[in-house]
Write a protein that holds these residues in place. Structure first.
Motif, mmCIF file in Angstrom:
data_model
loop_
_atom_site.group_PDB
_atom_site.id
_atom_site.type_symbol
_atom_site.label_atom_id
_atom_site.label_comp_id
_atom_site.label_asym_id
_atom_site.label_seq_id
_atom_site.Cartn_x
_atom_site.Cartn_y
_atom_site.Cartn_z
ATOM 1 N N GLU A 168 0.827 -1.209 0.000
ATOM 2 C CA GLU A 168 0.000 0.000 0.000
ATOM 3 C C GLU A 168 0.859 1.255 0.000
ATOM 4 O O GLU A 168 0.509 2.268 -0.599
ATOM 5 N N MET A 169 2.017 1.197 0.661
ATOM 6 C CA MET A 169 2.924 2.339 0.717
ATOM 7 C C MET A 169 3.763 2.481 -0.547
ATOM 8 O O MET A 169 4.298 3.549 -0.816
ATOM 9 N N THR A 170 3.890 1.405 -1.307
ATOM 10 C CA THR A 170 4.734 1.407 -2.496
ATOM 11 C C THR A 170 4.070 2.201 -3.610
ATOM 12 O O THR A 170 2.867 2.108 -3.824
ATOM 13 N N ASN A 218 3.743 2.181 -9.624
ATOM 14 C CA ASN A 218 4.587 1.607 -10.670
ATOM 15 C C ASN A 218 5.653 0.654 -10.135
ATOM 16 O O ASN A 218 6.289 -0.057 -10.910
ATOM 17 N N ASP A 219 5.849 0.596 -8.813
ATOM 18 C CA ASP A 219 6.831 -0.315 -8.205
ATOM 19 C C ASP A 219 6.191 -1.564 -7.601
ATOM 20 O O ASP A 219 6.890 -2.474 -7.175
ATOM 21 N N ARG A 220 4.875 -1.616 -7.523
ATOM 22 C CA ARG A 220 4.212 -2.704 -6.801
ATOM 23 C C ARG A 220 4.452 -4.079 -7.421
ATOM 24 O O ARG A 220 4.742 -5.037 -6.702
ATOM 25 N N LYS A 241 13.593 1.325 -3.689
ATOM 26 C CA LYS A 241 12.183 1.594 -3.979
ATOM 27 C C LYS A 241 11.791 2.942 -3.379
ATOM 28 O O LYS A 241 12.355 3.381 -2.388
ATOM 29 N N GLN A 242 10.786 3.540 -4.002
ATOM 30 C CA GLN A 242 10.223 4.776 -3.477
ATOM 31 C C GLN A 242 8.906 4.458 -2.778
ATOM 32 O O GLN A 242 8.089 3.715 -3.309
ATOM 33 N N VAL A 286 7.653 11.443 -0.701
ATOM 34 C CA VAL A 286 8.321 10.306 -1.326
ATOM 35 C C VAL A 286 9.649 10.080 -0.611
ATOM 36 O O VAL A 286 10.451 10.998 -0.447
ATOM 37 N N GLN A 287 9.864 8.852 -0.164
ATOM 38 C CA GLN A 287 11.094 8.456 0.515
ATOM 39 C C GLN A 287 11.726 7.312 -0.272
ATOM 40 O O GLN A 287 11.021 6.449 -0.776
#
Length: 93
Positions: A5-7, A10-12, A32-33, A40-41
């Motif tokens: 959920e935090m990802t 486009n990275d999931r 990963k962001q 955004v971290q």
């Protein structure tokens, strides 16, 4: 905490694939962001298989480290390097 959920969307799929690879016995490292508190971290993360006494993979462990500030510093250094390079090309001689 639901890491998917935090990802960022486009990275999931990539994240799911990396966890699946760890279940196959591979150690996976990636960046990963994540969207945390509206910001955004960037995190460096490692996923690794966890096996029982018979060597069967029963879980995946992981570790992550926030590298957002390091990435910002790298970008600043790269920009300074690029500016210096551009200036040195403009000096005759």
């Amino acid at each position: 905490i639901d890491i998917l959920e935090m990802t960022k969307p486009n990275d999931r799929e990539t994240l799911k694939a990396e966890i699946a690879e760890a279940f196959l016995g591979k150690v996976i490292q990636s960046e990963k962001q994540y969207l945390i508190d509206g910001k955004v971290q960037v995190y460096h993360q490692i996923f690794f298989p966890i096996a029982n006494e018979r060597g069967e993979i029963i879980a995946v462990g992981g570790s992550s480290r926030n590298i957002t500030e390091m990435k910002k510093a790298q970008a600043t250094l790269q920009l300074a390097h690029d500016k210096r390079k551009l200036l040195s090309k403009s000096i005759p001689g």
